[in-house]
Enzyme design. Structure first.
Site, PDB file in Angstrom:
ATOM      1  N   SER A  55       6.260   3.875   8.621  1.00 55.37           N
ATOM      2  CA  SER A  55       5.112   4.594   9.161  1.00 55.37           C
ATOM      3  C   SER A  55       4.801   4.228  10.610  1.00 55.37           C
ATOM      4  CB  SER A  55       3.917   4.348   8.246  1.00 55.37           C
ATOM      5  OG  SER A  55       2.868   5.182   8.611  1.00 55.37           O
ATOM      6  N   HIS A  56       3.623   3.670  10.859  1.00 53.40           N
ATOM      7  CA  HIS A  56       3.171   3.399  12.222  1.00 53.40           C
ATOM      8  C   HIS A  56       3.682   2.062  12.746  1.00 53.40           C
ATOM      9  CE1 HIS A  56       0.649   1.669   9.214  1.00 53.40           C
ATOM     10  NE2 HIS A  56       0.260   0.767  10.099  1.00 53.40           N
TER      11      HIS A  56
ATOM     12  N   ASP B  85       2.430  11.452   8.955  1.00 57.42           N
ATOM     13  CA  ASP B  85       1.314  11.697   8.037  1.00 57.42           C
ATOM     14  C   ASP B  85      -0.050  11.369   8.640  1.00 57.42           C
ATOM     15  OD1 ASP B  85       1.766   8.989   7.911  1.00 57.42           O
ATOM     16  OD2 ASP B  85       1.952   8.871   5.726  1.00 57.42           O
ATOM     17  N   ARG B  86      -0.070  10.649   9.754  1.00 60.52           N
ATOM     18  CA  ARG B  86      -1.371  10.332  10.373  1.00 60.52           C
ATOM     19  C   ARG B  86      -1.664  11.289  11.526  1.00 60.52           C
ATOM     20  NH1 ARG B  86      -2.367   3.888  10.540  1.00 60.52           N
ATOM     21  NH2 ARG B  86      -1.607   3.468   8.437  1.00 60.52           N
TER      22      ARG B  86
ATOM     23  N   LYS C 262       9.873   4.337   0.526  1.00 60.87           N
ATOM     24  CA  LYS C 262       8.843   4.735  -0.439  1.00 60.87           C
ATOM     25  C   LYS C 262       9.446   5.756  -1.407  1.00 60.87           C
ATOM     26  CE  LYS C 262       6.259   6.721   3.344  1.00 60.87           C
ATOM     27  NZ  LYS C 262       5.049   7.260   3.923  1.00 60.87           N
TER      28      LYS C 262
ATOM     29  N   THR D  32       0.831  -1.204   0.000  1.00 60.37           N
ATOM     30  CA  THR D  32       0.000   0.000   0.000  1.00 60.37           C
ATOM     31  C   THR D  32       0.867   1.256   0.000  1.00 60.37           C
ATOM     32  OG1 THR D  32      -1.565  -1.241   1.371  1.00 60.37           O
ATOM     33  CG2 THR D  32      -1.951   1.126   1.154  1.00 60.37           C
TER      34      THR D  32
ATOM     35  N   ASP E 299       1.931   9.775  13.724  1.00 63.05           N
ATOM     36  CA  ASP E 299       2.588   8.467  13.638  1.00 63.05           C
ATOM     37  C   ASP E 299       4.082   8.593  13.322  1.00 63.05           C
ATOM     38  OD1 ASP E 299       2.332   9.293  10.997  1.00 63.05           O
ATOM     39  OD2 ASP E 299       2.082   7.253  10.240  1.00 63.05           O
TER      40      ASP E 299
ATOM     41  N   ASP F  51       5.999   8.553  10.680  1.00 65.04           N
ATOM     42  CA  ASP F  51       6.490   9.451   9.632  1.00 65.04           C
ATOM     43  C   ASP F  51       5.671  10.732   9.512  1.00 65.04           C
ATOM     44  OD1 ASP F  51       4.363   7.919   8.701  1.00 65.04           O
ATOM     45  OD2 ASP F  51       4.964   8.107   6.613  1.00 65.04           O
TER      46      ASP F  51
ATOM     47  N   THR G 111      -7.810   1.974  -1.077  1.00 64.02           N
ATOM     48  CA  THR G 111      -6.987   2.357   0.068  1.00 64.02           C
ATOM     49  C   THR G 111      -5.588   2.792  -0.369  1.00 64.02           C
ATOM     50  OG1 THR G 111      -8.184   0.869   1.526  1.00 64.02           O
ATOM     51  CG2 THR G 111      -5.944   1.443   2.185  1.00 64.02           C
TER      52      THR G 111
ATOM     53  N   LYS H 264      -1.025  12.591   3.041  1.00 65.92           N
ATOM     54  CA  LYS H 264      -1.772  12.949   4.228  1.00 65.92           C
ATOM     55  C   LYS H 264      -0.820  13.659   5.185  1.00 65.92           C
ATOM     56  CE  LYS H 264      -1.587   8.203   6.123  1.00 65.92           C
ATOM     57  NZ  LYS H 264      -1.136   7.313   5.039  1.00 65.92           N
TER      58      LYS H 264
ATOM     59  N   ARG I 244      -8.555  -6.847   7.757  1.00 65.34           N
ATOM     60  CA  ARG I 244      -9.249  -5.693   8.320  1.00 65.34           C
ATOM     61  C   ARG I 244     -10.736  -5.824   8.014  1.00 65.34           C
ATOM     62  NH1 ARG I 244      -4.791  -2.913   9.665  1.00 65.34           N
ATOM     63  NH2 ARG I 244      -3.237  -2.251   8.121  1.00 65.34           N
TER      64      ARG I 244
ATOM     65  N   GLU J 133      -8.698   9.146   4.913  1.00 58.55           N
ATOM     66  CA  GLU J 133      -8.871   7.718   5.102  1.00 58.55           C
ATOM     67  C   GLU J 133      -9.242   7.448   6.553  1.00 58.55           C
ATOM     68  OE1 GLU J 133      -6.304   5.038   2.532  1.00 58.55           O
ATOM     69  OE2 GLU J 133      -4.854   6.459   3.300  1.00 58.55           O
ATOM     70  N   GLU J 134      -9.922   6.313   6.754  1.00 58.75           N
ATOM     71  CA  GLU J 134     -10.324   5.948   8.115  1.00 58.75           C
ATOM     72  C   GLU J 134      -9.125   5.681   9.008  1.00 58.75           C
ATOM     73  OE1 GLU J 134      -9.484   2.672   9.127  1.00 58.75           O
ATOM     74  OE2 GLU J 134      -8.659   2.383   7.126  1.00 58.75           O
ATOM     75  N   SER J 135      -7.971   5.393   8.402  1.00 53.51           N
ATOM     76  CA  SER J 135      -6.780   4.992   9.148  1.00 53.51           C
ATOM     77  C   SER J 135      -6.027   6.207   9.687  1.00 53.51           C
ATOM     78  CB  SER J 135      -5.876   4.171   8.245  1.00 53.51           C
ATOM     79  OG  SER J 135      -5.590   4.892   7.048  1.00 53.51           O
TER      80      SER J 135
ATOM     81  N   ARG K 263       7.960  -2.602   2.626  1.00 52.68           N
ATOM     82  CA  ARG K 263       8.036  -2.616   4.082  1.00 52.68           C
ATOM     83  C   ARG K 263       8.368  -4.027   4.559  1.00 52.68           C
ATOM     84  NH1 ARG K 263       3.308   0.862   6.970  1.00 52.68           N
ATOM     85  NH2 ARG K 263       3.835   2.349   5.328  1.00 52.68           N
TER      86      ARG K 263
HETATM   87  C1  VG1 Z   1      -2.722   1.199   5.863  1.00 48.97           C
HETATM   88  C2  VG1 Z   1      -4.005   1.995   5.933  1.00 48.97           C
HETATM   89  C3  VG1 Z   1      -4.134   2.882   4.708  1.00 48.97           C
HETATM   90  C4  VG1 Z   1      -2.900   3.795   4.610  1.00 48.97           C
HETATM   91  C5  VG1 Z   1      -1.645   2.951   4.621  1.00 48.97           C
HETATM   92  C6  VG1 Z   1      -0.390   3.784   4.652  1.00 48.97           C
HETATM   93  O1  VG1 Z   1      -2.727   0.359   4.719  1.00 48.97           O
HETATM   94  O2  VG1 Z   1      -5.111   1.134   6.048  1.00 48.97           O
HETATM   95  O3  VG1 Z   1      -5.324   3.622   4.801  1.00 48.97           O
HETATM   96  O4  VG1 Z   1      -2.938   4.557   3.449  1.00 48.97           O
HETATM   97  O5  VG1 Z   1      -1.619   2.100   5.767  1.00 48.97           O
HETATM   98  O6  VG1 Z   1      -0.378   4.649   5.752  1.00 48.97           O
HETATM   99  P1  VG1 Z   1      -3.146  -1.188   4.771  1.00 48.97           P
HETATM  100  O7  VG1 Z   1      -2.917  -1.714   3.381  1.00 48.97           O
HETATM  101  O8  VG1 Z   1      -2.275  -1.844   5.810  1.00 48.97           O
HETATM  102  O9  VG1 Z   1      -4.562  -1.231   5.205  1.00 48.97           O
HETATM  103  V1  VG1 Z   1       1.075   5.087   6.452  1.00 48.97           V
HETATM  104  O10 VG1 Z   1       0.761   6.191   7.608  1.00 48.97           O
HETATM  105  O11 VG1 Z   1       1.730   3.640   6.597  1.00 48.97           O
HETATM  106  O12 VG1 Z   1       2.075   5.780   5.214  1.00 48.97           O
HETATM  107 CO    CO Z   2       2.429   7.126   8.200  1.00 44.63          CO
END
Ligand code: VG1
Ligand code: CO
Length: 545
Positions: free
Chosen positions: A113-114, A283-284, A126, A18, A279, A281, A346, A378, A498, A365-367, A22
């Site tokens: 990221s998280h 962005d959240r 990325k 996504t 988070d 990086d 997503t 984001k 999920r 996004e919901e995340s 990673r």
């Molecule tokens: C997750 C989230 C998605 C988000 C992605 C990257 O992906 O659900 O909404 O865009 O992480 O966010 P997945 O495929 O695990 O559901 V981040 O903050 O990692 O750059």
């Molecule tokens: Co992130």
């Protein structure tokens, strides 16, 4: 400067998910693993030759090592100029901004990221393209194809660059500028929001805040913006020093992981009025009030309804977009404003074309992700400033802003249940079986819920016509409730399933239900359709957000 050409062999597992590639740090530490992927990026982004590249990461373990490797490979591959963040630090939104501001060809962001960090944690890489946004699938597919046939990579033989102070130097013919990680980004925020108005909230003592940087990249950004420029209260930023292992935590801004912040906001006597977290990086974002949680899908809806009040958005909102699993709270706002609302797969990369084509102003996004046309990612700190600016204008608490929104538009109860580290083959089998039976579910009746639509979501990009298939199984009920199933594309251990569950209630008398209780009927239906608990022998989800 000597340039070495190193022989290598392809790794079969370098397909980006996504959001980039990673893997566990130990996986990245295999000889040539990082280098192969970076060479594949340089091969695809061949226009980096003679151009500018932005480089930085969230400071997690392996960040510094990877930066030195990438600098040497960039020099060997003929990149003209690299701007790198001081100490190797740049948040994802800051990279997006720098690419746009300095007309770079692209940017490399080192982050998972998280996901947790440290020697036993995760690492990631990325690539963002010239519009500042995540590379589209056509680009990442090309990188993957090259990684599957790679036989050699190029790297300069030279000493490491000192990243500890802002300076300009050369590696062979390549110019390297070590820049302040925060200044440009903070300047952009000042253009979008009414800083004097927010500042007066703090200096007059009308508001106190607590921002949890979770020992990740936003610490320096938060200190500069909230503490220094906006004069927020003492203690406004916690966990503000980036650490390689995020002090052992998950830098994931939600109620399950930002526990220190949540307990501060719920401590009645001394609680700050406003809480937020970001988070790894940057962005959240999570927004909370005293004893009050703002669901990220609701946050996007509030933003859409109120953006025109803020200086950076006074022309109004052209359109909005949300990812498929995100609740349809923003759809209600778009409908009442008479603007378009796009539903995308997503991942932020799907918003890029809509933003570039001026079709949308806001997306989310919901995340725990929201953003606007100011960059192509984001943006966590941006979302916090958006809420602070809104509070300053409305002179209302977080809770009151949210409640008056529900009163007007109705409430979308929403939850996501994650089942982690599942056996991958079993998880794929579940999705395949669901996909096979899904259309036959239409018309089925469960107590109070009748299925009116079932499909596997596919998306045709309205700008370039590209198609993304199999993006999530969605089940829509006649009372506007919804269940979505999909597999994560960011996990590094087995598969993560999920399950996204949503129920719409317009009656204000029912806006005070506990979320899991309000959704219990649908949670049962989700399990009876998918049999998750029996299949995987799990009593409950690993994480509920
Ligand atoms: C997750 C989230 C998605 C988000 C992605 C990257 O992906 O659900 O909404 O865009 O992480 O966010 P997945 O495929 O695990 O559901 V981040 O903050 O990692 O750059
Ligand atoms: Co992130």
């Amino acid at each position: 400067m000597k340039i070495n050409t190193i022989k290598t062999k392809a790794f079969p597992d370098q397909k980006p998910g996504t959001s980039g590639l990673r893997k566990k740090v130990t996986h990245f530490q295999q000889q040539h693993y990082l280098e192969n992927f970076v060479q594949a990026i340089f091969n695809v982004a061949s226009n980096l030759k003679d151009g500018l590249l932005i480089l930085g990461g969230d400071g997690r373990y392996y960040n510094s090592h990877a930066i030195q490797v990438i600098l040497k490979m960039a020099a060997a591959n003929g990149v003209k100029h690299i701007m790198v963040g001081e100490n190797g630090l740049l948040s994802t939104p800051a990279v997006s901004h720098l690419i746009r501001k300095y007309q770079a060809i692209g940017g490399i962001i080192l982050s998972a990221s998280h996901n947790p960090g440290g020697p036993d944690g995760d690492f990631g890489i990325k690539f963002n393209i010239a519009n500042g946004g995540p590379a589209p699938t056509s680009f990442t597919d090309a990188v993957y194809d090259i990684s599957q046939n790679i036989t050699e990579y190029k790297i300069a033989e030279t000493k490491d660059i000192n990243l500890e102070q802002q300076d300009t130097c050369y590696m062979g013919a390549m110019k390297i500028t070590v820049i302040n990680s925060v200044t440009d980004y903070a300047g952009l925020m000042e253009e979008l929001f009414d800083f004097p108005k927010i500042k007066s909230l703090f200096t007059s003592g009308r508001l106190s805040m607590c921002f949890d940087a979770m020992h990740a990249v936003t610490g320096p950004y938060a200190k500069e913006i909230f503490s220094k420029r906006l004069c927020a209260n003492v203690g406004a930023v916690i966990n503000g020093i980036p650490l390689e292992d995020f002090a052992g935590g998950h830098p994931d801004p939600n109620l399950a992981h930002a526990t220190e912040l949540v307990s501060r906001l719920n401590a009645s006597a001394s609680a700050p009025d406003f809480g937020a977290a970001s988070d790894g990086d940057g962005d959240r974002n999570m927004i909370i009030g005293q004893n009050f949680f703002v669901n990220p899908s609701d946050s996007l809806a509030v933003m859409a309804a109120n953006a025109h009040l803020l200086p950076g958005y006074k022309q109004g909102v052209r359109g909005v977009a949300r990812s498929l699993p995100t609740s349809r709270a923003v759809d209600k706002v778009a409908e009442s404003m008479g603007i378009d609302c796009y539903e995308t797969p997503t991942g932020w990369k799907y918003f890029g074309n809509l933003l570039d084509d001026n079709r949308i102003t806001l997306c989310g996004e919901e995340s725990f992700g929201s953003g606007s046309d100011h960059i192509r990612e984001k943006d966590g700190i941006w979302a916090v400033l958006f809420w602070l600016n809104l509070i300053a204008i409305k002179q209302q608490s977080v809770e009151n802003i949210m409640r008056s929104h529900w009163l007007r538009y109705g409430r979308h109860y929403y939850t996501r249940h994650d089942y982690e580290a599942l056996d991958s083959a079993q998880a794929d089998k579940l999705i395949k079986e669901l996909r096979a039976q899904i259309t036959s579910l239409i018309g089925n009746n469960y107590t109070g819920y009748k299925i009116v639509l079932c499909d596997d979501f596919s998306y045709i990009d309205p700008v370039d016509g590209s198609v993304a298939e199999n993006q999530g199984l969605r089940i829509l009920f006649d009372n506007d409730s919804r269940i979505v199933f999909r597999l994560s594309g960011t996990g590094t251990e087995g598969a993560t399933l999920r399950v996204y569950i949503e129920r719409y209630i317009s009656d204000p008398a029912q806006h005070d239900l506990e979320t899991q209780t309000a959704l219990s009927g649908l949670i049962k239906i989700a399990n009876s359709i998918s049999n998750i608990k029996q299949r995987f022998n799990r009593d409950a989800p690993d994480v509920i957000t």
